[in-house]
Design an enzyme around this catalytic site. Structure first.
Site, PDB file in Angstrom:
ATOM      1  N   ARG A 246     -65.298  16.932  34.349  1.00  0.00           N
ATOM      2  CA  ARG A 246     -64.779  15.963  33.387  1.00  0.00           C
ATOM      3  C   ARG A 246     -63.502  16.978  33.010  1.00  0.00           C
ATOM      4  NH1 ARG A 246     -70.400  16.074  31.779  1.00  0.00           N
ATOM      5  NH2 ARG A 246     -71.048  13.713  31.811  1.00  0.00           N
TER       6      ARG A 246
ATOM      7  N   ARG B 154     -62.524  13.870  37.653  1.00  0.00           N
ATOM      8  CA  ARG B 154     -62.124  12.772  36.998  1.00  0.00           C
ATOM      9  C   ARG B 154     -60.831  12.797  36.531  1.00  0.00           C
ATOM     10  NH1 ARG B 154     -66.591  10.391  32.982  1.00  0.00           N
ATOM     11  NH2 ARG B 154     -65.725  12.199  31.736  1.00  0.00           N
TER      12      ARG B 154
ATOM     13  N   ARG C 153     -72.536   3.674  21.872  1.00  0.00           N
ATOM     14  CA  ARG C 153     -73.479   4.643  22.133  1.00  0.00           C
ATOM     15  C   ARG C 153     -73.515   5.824  21.182  1.00  0.00           C
ATOM     16  NH1 ARG C 153     -71.682   8.532  26.333  1.00  0.00           N
ATOM     17  NH2 ARG C 153     -69.883   7.952  27.092  1.00  0.00           N
TER      18      ARG C 153
ATOM     19  N   GLU D 210     -68.126   1.513  35.470  1.00  0.00           N
ATOM     20  CA  GLU D 210     -68.833   1.635  34.027  1.00  0.00           C
ATOM     21  C   GLU D 210     -68.528   0.480  33.032  1.00  0.00           C
ATOM     22  OE1 GLU D 210     -67.115   5.331  32.505  1.00  0.00           O
ATOM     23  OE2 GLU D 210     -65.070   4.899  33.539  1.00  0.00           O
TER      24      GLU D 210
ATOM     25  N   HIS E 261     -71.435  12.699  22.753  1.00  0.00           N
ATOM     26  CA  HIS E 261     -70.668  13.982  23.358  1.00  0.00           C
ATOM     27  C   HIS E 261     -71.832  15.079  22.838  1.00  0.00           C
ATOM     28  CE1 HIS E 261     -68.138  16.717  25.229  1.00  0.00           C
ATOM     29  NE2 HIS E 261     -68.028  17.657  23.816  1.00  0.00           N
TER      30      HIS E 261
ATOM     31  N   ASN F  23     -73.526   5.746  31.431  1.00  0.00           N
ATOM     32  CA  ASN F  23     -73.575   6.083  29.920  1.00  0.00           C
ATOM     33  C   ASN F  23     -72.700   4.749  29.588  1.00  0.00           C
ATOM     34  OD1 ASN F  23     -74.814   8.308  30.600  1.00  0.00           O
ATOM     35  ND2 ASN F  23     -73.245   9.583  29.841  1.00  0.00           N
ATOM     36  N   ASP F  24     -71.381   4.449  29.860  1.00  0.00           N
ATOM     37  CA  ASP F  24     -70.731   3.421  29.551  1.00  0.00           C
ATOM     38  C   ASP F  24     -71.120   2.154  29.930  1.00  0.00           C
ATOM     39  OD1 ASP F  24     -68.937   4.553  27.542  1.00  0.00           O
ATOM     40  OD2 ASP F  24     -67.350   5.036  29.171  1.00  0.00           O
TER      41      ASP F  24
END
Length: 596
Positions: free
Chosen positions: A307, A344, A481, A447, A200, A470-471
């Site tokens: 987000r 999302r 990650r 994802e 993050h 990313n995921d």
């Protein structure tokens, strides 16, 4: 003496400034800049907490039983002396006045300074007194937490805070809640001991377009408060106390970087069209409604990822109600002036925990690997009232402009069915209440490998897909990650990852469904031509990355790229193969890009 610290480069560029250390503490410490008009009242909070703690020690000493060891009374005397020492409280007050730190942050910063001094003492007895200092500071922090919280400015750019010199933040880790406070602050760069390229902290640093190095291991222990440091975000290098020659070299690089940004800014209003006439949609990722104007300013043609979980963070466990969410989503939609906004549903968990919530949330916190626990849609389905509240707010916001709803981390038919039932229920509730709501497009994030391998199921139920790289990389390669110990194994170029991405794009296009990439891969210019070759025509990234990607789009010819795709996907080294093929097919920049 100058030292070099190496970590992972996660946000490009050079930052030069004085180090601000955020020390780890057993007490949760808020880090906020206070309003300049309230400095003396914040100092008053600190002094009041000191007096409370001093009184506690005096009462403890007075009430000691007659047979108590003499050492105990002496220890209380030491603690009383420490809490009244100007080196602790007086110096902490200076941090408040000079840097505008809130009281808790000021005390933590001064603890860091004094702890280093204790560590350097030759006398082992004096060195051991550091534990006493830490105990006193912990009492101070607990006393501060019981009082009135610090006054925080109502939004805006905090550029006048923290003094005149550029500041860079150094920490073991930075909590998402703190990142929200720091996002519009004075910091010119970040360094953390832990984290990976898509942690993050890294993502927010890129969204702020400031240099950052994560996974630097002992950085917070080797760097002192107010050290002059250079952050080289291209090389993943931190230089502490640089020589004058090195300092001047990096200042020159800073100036060159600013010139390059200026050149790219000229592309802001140029349509993203390839050399062979393929129109490409460049969208923005945002975290709060206030980020929408920056998305427009960057030249994006909509929001590909809002987000929403950031509305839920840093609230002490008080979830936003329907009206607050509706107002936030409405503001984002209206700010985009008729352009589409993809929101999302709340995606908490892993590196984005919430503070002090329900029993379900507490269970999620205890999972050994939060990335595999109760997160994203799993958490939403476990909290139906919260989920429906968010869905109602989203549908109501759709009255004000085009809204798309994106569901994260779906993996099975059962989850899809449950999600659809909640959506239908939320719409019925709005109808029964006589509330206006608009129609939305529904999308699923791809994802999880299970989703990528069962795409027909998702294409049957959803209007569009969004690939969260990313995921997808994390779960495909079994790599956390956010864990710097395995961050070097996190590989966006892995053939398995690229084949999953390419297959998702191909199947979605064949079904006539929209598909975008909203992970960090979309904003990395190194992948632009490859994604175009896969057939991707919708990229979503941080606003600061739009210009760089647009430049690559303008110079690309998809007719020449597409036939070369298989050579990259099935290569043992896709990255090297891609670089080689691009060097062979590079026909030069487009006329627009050359003029820029």
């Amino acid at each position: 003496m100058s030292i070099q610290i190496f970590g992972l480069p996660v946000s490009r560029g050079v930052a030069i400034g004085r180090a601000v250390l955020v020390a780890s503490s057993r007490v949760d410490v808020p880090h906020v800049f206070i309003d300049p008009t309230l400095i003396e009242s914040e100092v008053g909070r600190l002094l009041s907490a000191r007096d409370v703690v001093a009184t506690e020690f005096e009462v403890l000493k007075r009430d000691l039983p007659a047979d108590a060891p003499a050492e105990l009374a002496a220890l209380l005397d030491v603690h009383l002396m420490l809490v009244q020492d100007e080196a602790l409280v007086g110096a902490s007050a200076d941090w408040i006045r000079e840097r505008h730190y809130n009281a808790e942050w000021a005390v933590s910063a001064q603890l860091e300074v004094l702890a280093r001094q204790f560590d350097e003492m030759d006398d082992p007895y004096i060195r051991e007194r550091k534990a006493d200092l830490e105990q006193v500071v912990e009492r101070l922090l607990r006393s501060l937490s019981k009082g009135k919280p610090s006054a925080v400015p109502d939004g805006g750019e905090h550029r006048d805070f923290g003094g005149d010199e550029p500041l860079v933040l150094v920490a073991s880790d930075i909590a998402p809640a703190d990142m929200l406070n720091f996002k519009r602050s004075v910091f010119k760069g970040f360094v953390t001991d832990v984290g990976g390229k898509t942690s993050h902290t890294a993502i927010v640093a890129r969204s702020m377009d400031i240099p950052a190095v994560v996974g630097a291991r002992q950085a917070s222990h080797l760097i002192r408060q107010d050290d002059c440091i250079i952050i080289d975000g291209d090389a993943g290098l931190v230089i502490v106390d640089p020589s004058p020659i090195v300092l001047e070299e990096y200042r020159f690089r800073q100036r060159q970087s600013e010139l390059e940004r200026g050149r790219l800014a000229r592309l802001r209003h140029t349509p993203a069209v390839t050399l062979d006439g393929e129109r490409v949609e460049l969208l923005a990722n945002i975290e709060m409604p206030e980020d929408a104007p920056a998305a427009l300013e960057a030249g994006s043609v909509g929001v590909g990822l809002f987000r929403s979980e950031f509305l839920f963070m840093n609230r002490g466990g008080n979830l936003p109600d329907e009206e607050e969410q509706y107002d936030a989503y409405r503001r984002a939609v209206e700010s985009m002036k008729g352009l589409p906004v993809t929101i999302r549903t709340v995606d908490i968990g892993a590196d984005k925990p919430l503070d002090g919530l329900s029993a379900a949330e507490l269970r999620h916190e205890s999972v050994l690997n939060p990335a595999l626990g109760l997160r994203a849609i799993r958490w939403s389905l476990s909290e139906p009232s919260m989920f429906r509240r968010q869905l109602r707010a989203l549908y109501r916001a759709a009255v004000h402009g085009p809204v798309k709803i994106l569901i994260p981390m779906l993996a099975s038919q059962r989850e899809i069915t449950q999600t659809m039932e909640h959506i239908a229920h939320a719409k019925r509730q709005l109808t029964e209440a006589g509330r206006s709501f608009g129609e939305v497009q529904l999308g699923a994030m791809i994802e999880v490998p299970a989703a990528a391998l069962t795409l027909p199921l998702f294409l049957k139920h959803f209007d569009f897909l969004s690939i969260g790289t990313n995921d997808l990389i994390q779960y495909t390669l079994a790599i956390d990650r956010a864990d710097e110990a395995v961050a070097h194994l996190y590989d966006a170029w892995h053939p398995a990852v690229l084949q999953l991405v390419a297959n998702t794009i191909t199947q979605a296009r064949a079904a006539g469904k929209g598909v975008s990439v909203c992970g960090e891969m979309a904003g990395d210019p190194a992948f632009t031509e490859l994604l175009l070759a896969m057939g991707l025509r919708s990229f979503s990234m941080h606003p600061t990355q739009v210009a760089s990607v647009k430049q690559r789009v303008l110079r690309a010819d998809t007719r020449r790229l597409a036939p070369l795709l298989d050579q990259v996907l099935y290569s043992e080294d896709p990255e090297a193969a891609c670089e080689s093929l691009l060097s062979q097919t590079n026909g030069g920049a487009s006329p627009v890009a050359r003029r820029a």
